[in-house]
Each structure stands twice: as C-alpha cells, then as structure tokens.
Scaffold this motif. Structure first.
Motif, mmCIF file in Angstrom:
data_model
loop_
_atom_site.group_PDB
_atom_site.id
_atom_site.type_symbol
_atom_site.label_atom_id
_atom_site.label_comp_id
_atom_site.label_asym_id
_atom_site.label_seq_id
_atom_site.Cartn_x
_atom_site.Cartn_y
_atom_site.Cartn_z
ATOM 1 N N GLU A 1 0.968 -1.168 0.105
ATOM 2 C CA GLU A 1 -0.094 0.054 0.159
ATOM 3 C C GLU A 1 0.854 1.345 0.112
ATOM 4 N N LEU B 1 -5.834 1.678 -5.622
ATOM 5 C CA LEU B 1 -5.464 0.936 -4.381
ATOM 6 C C LEU B 1 -6.517 -0.333 -4.138
ATOM 7 N N SER C 1 -5.359 -3.117 -6.568
ATOM 8 C CA SER C 1 -3.867 -3.280 -6.265
ATOM 9 C C SER C 1 -3.039 -3.237 -7.754
#
Ligand code: G6P
Length: 494
Positions: A222, A238, A241
């Motif tokens: 992250e 995010l 990913s």
C-alpha cells in the motif's frame, strides 16, 4: 506456464560466495535463508541463470575461470548457472554503501533522526550516479543473457539495490516479463519524500518498469501504491492493487516468504548444534532464557530491547538471578560509521546493565558478537522467550526459525512493525518497539504465561510457518507473471 520459459534471477549478493579451501581450490559457500532456497529451487527446475555482483576475490576468480564468465553450478551440486558482474571498487562503493545501505535502507526503515539527518549533498549525487551505473550494467547483462536462453526469459529482480533495473531492462527488451521483489519495508509517501526528487521519482519509476511488484506485507504494498500516485501520468488503483503507467498495467502483490523447515531441522540435528545446545544448557542452569538472534543492525532495536529487559528486572526484582538474556548478534555492514557506532552502543548498554544489576554469580545479559549460525540454531531449541522487536522489518525470519526449532513451548515477543506480524501476530505477544514499558510488560507476560497457553501459541506458530514453504513464495510470483503475459497477449490480439 504454457511455453518454455527460462528463469533469470538478479540480486546484488549472490546465492553462493567463492572462497579458496585448504588446498587453494575455490569452494562455493551457500548463503542461509529462505530466499536462496526458494530461488535456487526455481532455478534448478528451469536450469536457469542467476546474475549477481562479485563480492569477493574468490567470486571474481571463479568468474574469470568460467567459460564466458558463466559458472556452471553443477560442479557444486546445483543445476543452475551463475554470472558474477565485476564492478570497479569505487563505483560499487557508491552504489552499495553510499546509496543502497546509506540512503535506501535508512529511508525504508525510518532510521533517520530527522532533525539532523539526512542532509543531501554533492557526494550523495555522485553516489547516485554509481547506483544508476550499476543498475544499468545489471540491466544490460540481463538483456544480453535473456537473448541467449532457450525459452522466453522471465526475470525475478530482487530488492532495493536493483530498483532501477526493471525500467532499464524494459527499455532494452520491451517484451520481457519482469517481477521485482522488495524484501525490506517500503516507506510511506511522506517519509519517502525525504529523498531528493531524482532518487524518489527514479526509484518509483524504475520499479514501475516491472510487470509485477512483490512485497512481504500488505502495508508495504500500500505504501508503494500511495507513493506512485504522486507521479504525473501514473494511475494507482489501491482497491485493485494495480498501477497504470506508459500504457501498461503493473500488478502489486503480497507474497510473504518463509523459511526452509527441512533444512533448518536438519541443521539442528548436526553434532555441532547438539554440542552447542549442551553448552548453552549448562550455562543457563535452571534459569529461564530470553533469546535474541539478529544481525547487528540499526533497525533491529537491540538497545531498546536491553532497556526493556532492564526495566522488567527493576520492576520485578524477584526475577533477578532466575532469568538471563542471551543476545547472539552477527556483525553487519561495518564499513558504515553508523553501524560501528551502534555496535558499540549495544555492547556498552549490555555492560552497563550487567554492572548495575548483576550479582557475583549472575550476569543479566550474555552478549556475543560473531557470525554464529550453529549457535543460533542451537539456542533456538532452548529459549523460553524469543525477543523480536525491530523498529521496522520487511519480514523477519528469526520469528519463524525460532518457533520451528524450539523445544520448550517458548513465547514469541514480536514487534507490530515486522512484516512477519501479519501472519504470526495472533500467536505472539505483540509490542510497540518504541515503548520500553510495553516491551518490559511483554517480557513479564511471556515468562509468566501458563504452560497450556504457551503450548497453544507455540503449536500455532510452527503450524503457520510450515503451511507456507519457500516454494510457494516463488511459485506465486511465477503465476503472477504468467497472468501478466496472458493479459498482455490478449490486449495485443484484441
Ligand atoms: C537483509 C534484508 C534484505 C537485503 C539484505 C542485504 O537480509 O532483508 O532485504 O537484501 O539484508 O544484506 P547485505 O549484507 O547483502 O547488505
């Protein structure tokens, strides 16, 4: 994978180092740890190639003696080939000590005392040029070797030393399948911006040349995603990913590595380890044993660990004379001033505590500074408490090795900032590595823990470690690359 692939690994330190034996013949000494085991396993199956920097005169001599500079490791009992890069000493110094150890390691482990350090100047920029040059040399050799392999090359590039390689390699060989794996933590976006922009952006864009970026923990993944988001033209998703850059997709994945249980257990049964176990047992008598096993490394938080133990002994004096703390520390990166100073600080703190709290027949801390793998393997069998309290750590394999070999239902005291905490935390006594009081309480809790609870936790820890063999770590990365290849093929045909 459907088509034939040739696996090529790149890392700064090689899987073996060559030293002359008693007869002057070069002998390959293997590095310990899950990384070498996992990668040699993958290379063995694919008869692949490992590219590393020569780190000793023996490495250079072995490379010179090999046809085309490529060492056939079959002569040393393993089915892969090894190519060492001979890098001029001053360039290597800037790349390894200057940037890799002196800047990137500090950044990713939050080691600066920000009021005074860092303060970047000309010499850092010169070292950065060395870092760029060594990464470029790796990329060129990888591209050249890739073109020689019988199958489609698949690259597994390791760690912060080679963060620029993925992008450089992609420029030289655009169709390459490239994975980069970080074994350290990744600093969060605010801290990472301490780096000069040329380094900050260079590192992120360098790594983004890969198809797949791997990390040991979700937090590091992250952090990388959040830092990349600040770069123009980069889209970081995010939730999924994934990162979109230069019309490509980069997968960001978490693959925690583990230890090689079979090899570790074998080493614990060797005569040398048995002898050492007897010695340690004799010395401890009927005292309880707190153990730490670490590289003598700033991020390991050794001084605060001793201070927490001191606080515990002051708070609960009835434990004095009934417990001892064995610290097995192996010297690391002694070329750097900060490491030498920290080593002295660790020794001085142990000495002070022994002086202030010790008694004629009892010394609270027994500290050993030497490379002593056999001693560590022996001591793992005997601890009641294993203290693993890094300031921050990419993974931490000690937290896995100990529970696999321990025979006393020992308790793991584990920093919440170790990558290993994600998997093992629920069976450990968790600590904030900056909080001396909390660490002192954790030692007391661990020493007082009832047998049934210790057994439950010890069983849980070794079960979790055994459930994740090192082959899975490398297998997961190869599967990711296969997925990336399929996605790329379908994007090209649609
Ligand atoms: C630790 C880290 C690795 C790193 C290695 C380098 O093991 O977990 O990420 O590659 O140190 O150590 P060295 O002694 O080669 O500088």
């Amino acid at each position: 994978m459907n088509e034939r692939v040739s696996v090529i690994v790149a890392s700064n330190r090689g899987p073996v180092t060559f030293e002359p034996d008693a007869n002057g013949e070069l002998e390959a000494r293997r590095g310990a740890g899950g990384l070498v085991t996992a990668l040699t396993g993958a290379l063995h199956e694919a008869e692949g190639l490992w590219v590393s920097a020569a780190m000793s005169d023996g490495d250079r001599a072995a490379a010179r003696a090999a046809p085309g500079g490529v060492i056939d490791m079959r002569a040393h009992g393993a089915a892969y080939r090894l190519r060492f890069l001979d890098i001029p000493a001053d360039t290597y110094d800037g790349y390894y000590n200057g940037i890799s150890n002196g800047v990137l390691w500090f950044a990713h482990h939050y080691l600066w005392d920000a009021v005074r350090a860092p303060s970047f100047g000309e010499s850092d920029l010169r070292a950065w040029d060395d870092y760029v040059a060594v990464n470029q040399r790796f990329a060129e050799v990888l591209a050249e070797e890739g073109g020689r392999q019988p199958g489609r090359p698949v690259y597994l590039v390791q760690d912060y030393h080679l963060a620029l390689v993925p992008r450089m390699l992609r420029e030289l060989a655009p169709e390459s399948l490239i994975a980069h794996f970080s074994h350290t933590p990744i600093a969060g976006p605010t801290y990472l911006r301490i780096l000069p922009t040329v380094m900050h952006d260079g590192l992120l864009r360098g790594m983004l040349g890969a198809d797949v970026l791997g990390f040991h923990s979700q937090t590091w993944a992250e952090n990388f995603l959040m830092s990349s988001r600040s770069l123009p033209g980069v889209r970081a998703d995010l939730a999924r990913s994934r990162i979109g850059v230069d019309g490509r997709q980069v997968l960001v994945r978490t693959h925690p590595i583990s230890v090689d249980a079979r090899a570790l257990r074998e080493s614990a049964t060797e005569p040398g380890a048995r002898r050492r176990r007897r010695e340690i047992n004799r010395r401890r008598g009927n005292q309880r044993l707190i153990l730490r096993v670490d590289r003598l490394e700033l991020s390991k938080n050794i001084v605060r660990g001793f201070q927490a133990y001191e606080l515990f002994l002051r708070r609960v004096p009835s434990w004095r004379g009934r417990v001892s703390f064995l610290a097995l520390l192996s010297p690391s990166r002694m070329e750097l001033d900060a490491y030498r100073a920290y080593a002295e600080e660790c020794l001085a703190e142990a000495e002070r505590i022994n002086r202030e709290l010790g008694e004629p027949a009892w010394s609270p801390i027994d500290i050993h500074v030497q490379d002593d793998y056999v001693g560590a393997v022996a001591a793992y069998g005997l601890y009641d408490v294993l203290m693993v309290n890094p300031v921050i750590d990419g993974m931490n394999l000690v937290a896995m090795e100990g529970p696999l070999l321990n025979r006393r239902h020992g308790v793991l005291v584990l920093s919440r900032n170790a990558g290993a905490f994600g998997r093992l935390g629920r069976y450990a006594v968790p600590v904030n590595p900056f909080d001396i009081g909390e660490m002192a309480t954790a030692l007391e809790t661990a020493l007082d823990m009832p047998l049934g609870e210790r057994q439950r936790r010890a069983r849980g820890l070794s079960r979790l470690v055994l459930a994740n063999p090192p082959e899975r770590w490398v297998g997961g990365q190869l599967e990711d690359l296969e997925r990336a290849r399929r996605r790329r093929t379908s994007a090209q045909t649609s």
